[in-house]
Design a protein around this motif. Sequence first.
Motif, PDB file in Angstrom:
ATOM      1  N   GLU A   6       7.057   4.098  -6.652  1.00 44.02           N
ATOM      2  CA  GLU A   6       6.872   5.551  -6.720  1.00 44.02           C
ATOM      3  C   GLU A   6       6.018   5.968  -7.921  1.00 44.02           C
ATOM      4  O   GLU A   6       5.676   7.145  -8.062  1.00 44.02           O
ATOM      5  N   LYS A   7       5.684   5.020  -8.765  1.00 43.39           N
ATOM      6  CA  LYS A   7       4.883   5.328  -9.957  1.00 43.39           C
ATOM      7  C   LYS A   7       3.408   5.093  -9.642  1.00 43.39           C
ATOM      8  O   LYS A   7       2.968   3.962  -9.440  1.00 43.39           O
ATOM      9  N   VAL A   8       2.626   6.152  -9.639  1.00 42.97           N
ATOM     10  CA  VAL A   8       1.232   6.034  -9.220  1.00 42.97           C
ATOM     11  C   VAL A   8       0.413   5.176 -10.187  1.00 42.97           C
ATOM     12  O   VAL A   8      -0.656   4.681  -9.844  1.00 42.97           O
ATOM     13  N   LYS A  33      -0.826  21.117  -8.898  1.00 43.84           N
ATOM     14  CA  LYS A  33       0.361  20.286  -9.113  1.00 43.84           C
ATOM     15  C   LYS A  33      -0.014  18.858  -9.483  1.00 43.84           C
ATOM     16  O   LYS A  33      -1.156  18.438  -9.301  1.00 43.84           O
ATOM     17  N   GLU A  34       0.978  18.115  -9.970  1.00 45.12           N
ATOM     18  CA  GLU A  34       0.776  16.708 -10.288  1.00 45.12           C
ATOM     19  C   GLU A  34       0.695  15.888  -8.997  1.00 45.12           C
ATOM     20  O   GLU A  34       1.163  16.314  -7.935  1.00 45.12           O
ATOM     21  N   VAL A  35       0.125  14.692  -9.134  1.00 46.35           N
ATOM     22  CA  VAL A  35       0.097  13.777  -7.999  1.00 46.35           C
ATOM     23  C   VAL A  35       1.532  13.372  -7.655  1.00 46.35           C
ATOM     24  O   VAL A  35       2.346  13.082  -8.538  1.00 46.35           O
ATOM     25  N   GLU A  36       1.825  13.340  -6.372  1.00 46.33           N
ATOM     26  CA  GLU A  36       3.155  12.963  -5.881  1.00 46.33           C
ATOM     27  C   GLU A  36       3.035  11.744  -4.980  1.00 46.33           C
ATOM     28  O   GLU A  36       2.296  11.777  -3.972  1.00 46.33           O
ATOM     29  N   TRP A  37       3.750  10.698  -5.300  1.00 43.72           N
ATOM     30  CA  TRP A  37       3.827   9.547  -4.386  1.00 43.72           C
ATOM     31  C   TRP A  37       4.603   9.977  -3.143  1.00 43.72           C
ATOM     32  O   TRP A  37       5.631  10.668  -3.252  1.00 43.72           O
ATOM     33  N   VAL A  38       4.155   9.539  -1.972  1.00 41.91           N
ATOM     34  CA  VAL A  38       4.727  10.008  -0.705  1.00 41.91           C
ATOM     35  C   VAL A  38       5.422   8.892   0.072  1.00 41.91           C
ATOM     36  O   VAL A  38       6.555   9.065   0.518  1.00 41.91           O
ATOM     37  N   MET A  51       0.841  -1.192   0.000  1.00 42.75           N
ATOM     38  CA  MET A  51       0.000   0.000   0.000  1.00 42.75           C
ATOM     39  C   MET A  51       0.882   1.250   0.000  1.00 42.75           C
ATOM     40  O   MET A  51       2.040   1.199   0.427  1.00 42.75           O
ATOM     41  N   SER A  52       0.319   2.339  -0.429  1.00 45.26           N
ATOM     42  CA  SER A  52       1.046   3.606  -0.435  1.00 45.26           C
ATOM     43  C   SER A  52       0.122   4.772  -0.124  1.00 45.26           C
ATOM     44  O   SER A  52      -1.108   4.633  -0.145  1.00 45.26           O
ATOM     45  N   TRP A  53       0.750   5.890   0.136  1.00 43.54           N
ATOM     46  CA  TRP A  53       0.085   7.191   0.223  1.00 43.54           C
ATOM     47  C   TRP A  53       0.636   8.079  -0.892  1.00 43.54           C
ATOM     48  O   TRP A  53       1.843   8.052  -1.193  1.00 43.54           O
ATOM     49  N   ALA A  54      -0.227   8.860  -1.478  1.00 45.18           N
ATOM     50  CA  ALA A  54       0.169   9.862  -2.465  1.00 45.18           C
ATOM     51  C   ALA A  54      -0.578  11.150  -2.138  1.00 45.18           C
ATOM     52  O   ALA A  54      -1.537  11.131  -1.347  1.00 45.18           O
ATOM     53  N   ARG A  55      -0.164  12.256  -2.734  1.00 46.27           N
ATOM     54  CA  ARG A  55      -0.842  13.524  -2.473  1.00 46.27           C
ATOM     55  C   ARG A  55      -0.885  14.378  -3.727  1.00 46.27           C
ATOM     56  O   ARG A  55      -0.076  14.229  -4.631  1.00 46.27           O
ATOM     57  N   ARG A  56      -1.861  15.247  -3.733  1.00 52.37           N
ATOM     58  CA  ARG A  56      -1.972  16.217  -4.827  1.00 52.37           C
ATOM     59  C   ARG A  56      -2.190  17.589  -4.229  1.00 52.37           C
ATOM     60  O   ARG A  56      -3.202  17.833  -3.561  1.00 52.37           O
ATOM     61  N   ALA A  57      -1.221  18.466  -4.479  1.00 58.58           N
ATOM     62  CA  ALA A  57      -1.343  19.856  -4.039  1.00 58.58           C
ATOM     63  C   ALA A  57      -2.059  20.657  -5.129  1.00 58.58           C
ATOM     64  O   ALA A  57      -2.028  20.266  -6.299  1.00 58.58           O
TER      65      ALA A  57
END
Length: 127
Positions: A109-111, A43-48, A34-40
């Motif tokens: 890291e690739k969404v 901006k583009e989605v960023e894997w966290v 599982m992962s967390w990602a974010r979008r500001a």
Amino acid sequence: QVQLVESGGGLAQPGGSLTLSCAASGFWFSEFAMSWARRAPGKEVEWVAGITHDSSHKYYSESVKDRFTISKNNANNTIVLQMNNLRPEDTARYYCLKYRLKRYFADYEKVGEYEYWGKGTQVTVSS
């Protein structure tokens, strides 16, 4: 039916902390990374951050390394993102992601490698 439900977002001051949770259902949770990602905004989605199915390995983006901690609880089908020393640039909508393959975790890291996303929870860091 796969469901990922995030919670725990809100407003925090710079230097503060927040804890995000993701409740998962509808799949064999203990078999998947599982992962967390974010979008500001704007901006583009960023894997966290990401964690293997058995929690044996954890990975972080450079922007959050040493400040955020990801954990996975296979007993209650949840993952948690502990966020410390928050910065204004951490302001974003945070998403919980389910990896597409069982017992495997490459290109984390690739969404595009994730087949399910939650609806997200908003984190705002501001004084």
